[in-house]
Write a protein that holds these residues in place. Sequence first.
Motif, PDB file in Angstrom:
ATOM      1  N   LYS A 160     -34.395  33.547  15.677  1.00 18.08           N
ATOM      2  CA  LYS A 160     -34.058  34.968  15.688  1.00 18.08           C
ATOM      3  C   LYS A 160     -32.631  35.203  15.209  1.00 18.08           C
ATOM      4  CE  LYS A 160     -37.365  36.298  19.265  1.00 18.08           C
ATOM      5  NZ  LYS A 160     -37.579  36.862  20.618  1.00 18.08           N
ATOM      6  N   LEU A 161     -31.740  34.286  15.533  1.00 15.87           N
ATOM      7  CA  LEU A 161     -30.348  34.404  15.085  1.00 15.87           C
ATOM      8  C   LEU A 161     -30.262  34.294  13.566  1.00 15.87           C
ATOM      9  CD1 LEU A 161     -27.269  34.490  15.689  1.00 15.87           C
ATOM     10  CD2 LEU A 161     -27.374  31.993  15.943  1.00 15.87           C
ATOM     11  N   TYR A 162     -30.938  33.285  12.998  1.00 12.87           N
ATOM     12  CA  TYR A 162     -30.875  33.066  11.565  1.00 12.87           C
ATOM     13  C   TYR A 162     -31.607  34.147  10.774  1.00 12.87           C
ATOM     14  CZ  TYR A 162     -29.252  28.364  12.833  1.00 12.87           C
ATOM     15  OH  TYR A 162     -28.564  27.304  13.345  1.00 12.87           O
ATOM     16  N   ALA A 163     -32.494  34.872  11.457  1.00  9.27           N
ATOM     17  CA  ALA A 163     -33.232  35.947  10.780  1.00  9.27           C
ATOM     18  C   ALA A 163     -32.416  37.229  10.649  1.00  9.27           C
ATOM     19  CB  ALA A 163     -34.532  36.241  11.525  1.00  9.27           C
ATOM     20  N   MET A 164     -31.307  37.316  11.358  1.00 10.94           N
ATOM     21  CA  MET A 164     -30.469  38.512  11.274  1.00 10.94           C
ATOM     22  C   MET A 164     -29.823  38.586   9.896  1.00 10.94           C
ATOM     23  SD  MET A 164     -28.739  38.523  15.096  1.00 10.94           S
ATOM     24  CE  MET A 164     -27.962  40.125  14.909  1.00 10.94           C
ATOM     25  N   ASN A 165     -29.837  39.745   9.290  1.00  9.92           N
ATOM     26  CA  ASN A 165     -29.273  39.904   7.953  1.00  9.92           C
ATOM     27  C   ASN A 165     -27.754  39.808   7.969  1.00  9.92           C
ATOM     28  OD1 ASN A 165     -29.752  40.458   5.115  1.00  9.92           O
ATOM     29  ND2 ASN A 165     -28.748  42.422   5.474  1.00  9.92           N
ATOM     30  N   ARG A 166     -27.142  40.440   8.967  1.00 10.76           N
ATOM     31  CA  ARG A 166     -25.695  40.355   9.138  1.00 10.76           C
ATOM     32  C   ARG A 166     -25.379  40.186  10.620  1.00 10.76           C
ATOM     33  NH1 ARG A 166     -22.615  45.316   7.271  1.00 10.76           N
ATOM     34  NH2 ARG A 166     -20.821  43.925   7.475  1.00 10.76           N
ATOM     35  N   VAL A 167     -24.443  39.308  10.916  1.00  6.25           N
ATOM     36  CA  VAL A 167     -23.959  39.119  12.288  1.00  6.25           C
ATOM     37  C   VAL A 167     -22.545  39.679  12.349  1.00  6.25           C
ATOM     38  CG1 VAL A 167     -23.321  37.437  14.049  1.00  6.25           C
ATOM     39  CG2 VAL A 167     -25.401  37.096  12.691  1.00  6.25           C
ATOM     40  N   LEU A 168     -22.349  40.671  13.215  1.00  2.58           N
ATOM     41  CA  LEU A 168     -21.067  41.375  13.263  1.00  2.58           C
ATOM     42  C   LEU A 168     -20.231  41.040  14.495  1.00  2.58           C
ATOM     43  CD1 LEU A 168     -22.335  44.900  12.137  1.00  2.58           C
ATOM     44  CD2 LEU A 168     -21.343  43.095  10.721  1.00  2.58           C
ATOM     45  N   LYS A 169     -20.883  40.719  15.590  1.00  5.78           N
ATOM     46  CA  LYS A 169     -20.134  40.420  16.814  1.00  5.78           C
ATOM     47  C   LYS A 169     -20.920  39.437  17.662  1.00  5.78           C
ATOM     48  CE  LYS A 169     -17.934  42.588  20.842  1.00  5.78           C
ATOM     49  NZ  LYS A 169     -17.623  43.870  21.550  1.00  5.78           N
ATOM     50  N   LYS A 202     -15.242  29.919  34.159  1.00 12.23           N
ATOM     51  CA  LYS A 202     -16.073  30.580  33.150  1.00 12.23           C
ATOM     52  C   LYS A 202     -15.216  30.843  31.926  1.00 12.23           C
ATOM     53  CE  LYS A 202     -19.274  33.710  33.982  1.00 12.23           C
ATOM     54  NZ  LYS A 202     -19.984  34.986  34.285  1.00 12.23           N
ATOM     55  N   TYR A 203     -15.742  30.477  30.771  1.00  9.72           N
ATOM     56  CA  TYR A 203     -15.021  30.640  29.510  1.00  9.72           C
ATOM     57  C   TYR A 203     -15.775  31.653  28.657  1.00  9.72           C
ATOM     58  CZ  TYR A 203     -12.802  29.280  25.059  1.00  9.72           C
ATOM     59  OH  TYR A 203     -12.114  29.288  23.872  1.00  9.72           O
ATOM     60  N   VAL A 204     -15.186  32.826  28.448  1.00 13.07           N
ATOM     61  CA  VAL A 204     -15.816  33.881  27.673  1.00 13.07           C
ATOM     62  C   VAL A 204     -15.071  34.020  26.351  1.00 13.07           C
ATOM     63  CG1 VAL A 204     -16.485  36.309  27.591  1.00 13.07           C
ATOM     64  CG2 VAL A 204     -16.481  35.091  29.778  1.00 13.07           C
ATOM     65  N   GLN A 205     -15.797  33.919  25.251  1.00 16.80           N
ATOM     66  CA  GLN A 205     -15.179  34.063  23.942  1.00 16.80           C
ATOM     67  C   GLN A 205     -15.964  35.053  23.104  1.00 16.80           C
ATOM     68  OE1 GLN A 205     -15.120  30.270  21.928  1.00 16.80           O
ATOM     69  NE2 GLN A 205     -17.099  29.678  22.753  1.00 16.80           N
ATOM     70  N   SER A 206     -15.241  35.766  22.263  1.00 18.31           N
ATOM     71  CA  SER A 206     -15.870  36.798  21.441  1.00 18.31           C
ATOM     72  C   SER A 206     -15.265  36.763  20.052  1.00 18.31           C
ATOM     73  CB  SER A 206     -15.655  38.180  22.079  1.00 18.31           C
ATOM     74  OG  SER A 206     -16.280  39.192  21.319  1.00 18.31           O
ATOM     75  N   MET A 207     -16.087  37.076  19.062  1.00 20.16           N
ATOM     76  CA  MET A 207     -15.616  37.139  17.677  1.00 20.16           C
ATOM     77  C   MET A 207     -16.345  38.273  16.984  1.00 20.16           C
ATOM     78  SD  MET A 207     -17.624  33.778  16.255  1.00 20.16           S
ATOM     79  CE  MET A 207     -17.464  32.944  17.825  1.00 20.16           C
ATOM     80  N   GLU A 208     -15.690  38.915  16.042  1.00 17.55           N
ATOM     81  CA  GLU A 208     -16.335  40.010  15.317  1.00 17.55           C
ATOM     82  C   GLU A 208     -15.662  40.253  13.976  1.00 17.55           C
ATOM     83  OE1 GLU A 208     -15.574  44.054  16.986  1.00 17.55           O
ATOM     84  OE2 GLU A 208     -14.603  42.943  18.610  1.00 17.55           O
ATOM     85  N   ILE A 209     -16.375  40.943  13.122  1.00 17.21           N
ATOM     86  CA  ILE A 209     -15.849  41.356  11.825  1.00 17.21           C
ATOM     87  C   ILE A 209     -16.150  42.843  11.656  1.00 17.21           C
ATOM     88  CG2 ILE A 209     -16.117  39.077  10.776  1.00 17.21           C
ATOM     89  CD1 ILE A 209     -18.631  40.119   9.384  1.00 17.21           C
ATOM     90  N   PRO A 210     -15.461  43.531  10.742  1.00 13.84           N
ATOM     91  CA  PRO A 210     -15.720  44.960  10.526  1.00 13.84           C
ATOM     92  C   PRO A 210     -17.160  45.212  10.095  1.00 13.84           C
ATOM     93  CG  PRO A 210     -13.658  44.320   9.501  1.00 13.84           C
ATOM     94  CD  PRO A 210     -14.327  43.055   9.920  1.00 13.84           C
TER      95      PRO A 210
END
Length: 307
Positions: A160-169, A202-210
Motif C-alpha cells: 500500500k505504501l509503494y502504491a501511493m503516487n506521492r508521499v508528502l508526510k 518512545k522515539y517519534v520522528q516526522s518528515m515532510e515535503i511541500p
Amino acid sequence: MAQMYFYKFNINAEIYNVYKDETLQEKILNQVFEKLDSDMTYEYGFEEDEQDKMIEYKFCDLLKSSEDLAITGRLVKIYDGEVESYDRKNDTVTQVYEEDRAASATFYFDILNEEIAFITRQGFGYLQFGTYFVKLLEQKFPEGSFALILEKNIGELKSKLYAMNRVLKVTCAMIPPNANEAEFTTLLGASVDEFKETGATKYVQSMEIPAKGKNSIKVKTRFFNRLLYALGKGYADMVVEGRNKNNEKITLNSDEDAPYKLPIPESEKDSISAFREHGKCNLSILLKDKALIQMQDNGEVNGDKEE
C-alpha cells in the motif's frame, strides 16, 4: 471465519534496566503473570445528555497456565445503555434501557513470547483492546510500565505504501525493542547511544515535503527500510499522508490499514479452551513470519508476508 489480531507486549519503563540485567525481564514477566487477575478494574467517565456515564473495563473468565506462562480470558467492557428491538405486533422499534450491558474480547496472552492474540466484536475494536489492556495492568504496575504495539502485516503495508503516487508526510513512533540491545542498534543505527542517554522510551520522528509541485518522499530507501523493519518486528506505528494517482489526499495508517490477522472459526471464538489452542497455533505462525523479517546487507527488508 472470525479474525484474530495480535499485540506485541513490550516492557517500556524498565527497558534500559533490562538491557543491563537480563534476569530482570524474566522477573517482570513473572510479575505480570502473577498480578493479572479479575480484580483489576478501570472506570472511564464521560458526559452525555448532561448525565455522568461510566464505562468499566475488567478481566474475567481467566485461565492461567504456569507451565507455559500463559493466560486465556476475556477483557470485558461494562456499561449502561439502550437496546433496540423490533416489536412485530405493533410493527415498530422499541428502546429498552439496560444496566450492565457488556462487550468482550477473548484473548490468549503468551507472556514468555510477549504476544497477545485476541478477537474483536462490535462496540469493542482492537485499538480499544490495546488501550484498556494496558490501563488495567497499570492498576498494579506504575504508569508507562508497558506498551502494546499492534502487529502489522508488513507485506500488505509495503504494498500500500509503494502504491501511493506521492508521499508528502510520514510520522513514525518507535519504542526500544525488548528483543535485545543489539536490535536497538539495527533500528536507530549510530544515534542509538545518544538516544539512550536521554532516558526516553518512545522515539517519534516526522518528515515532510511541500504539497505543491510533483516531488515525493522516497520510500524505497535504507531509512524507510529501518522503519519497516521496526514495524514488522512489533516496535513501531506509522502514519503516511500523500496523494493517489488522481491527486486526491490519502492517509495510510499502519494500525488501521495493515493489521496482521489470522482466521479462527466463529463457533470457537468465544470458547476459552478452544481459543487457547487457536491462539497458540496462530501465534506460532506469527512468530515464524516475524523471524523471517531481516535487514539485509544492502538495507532491504525481506521475509515479509502479504495476505
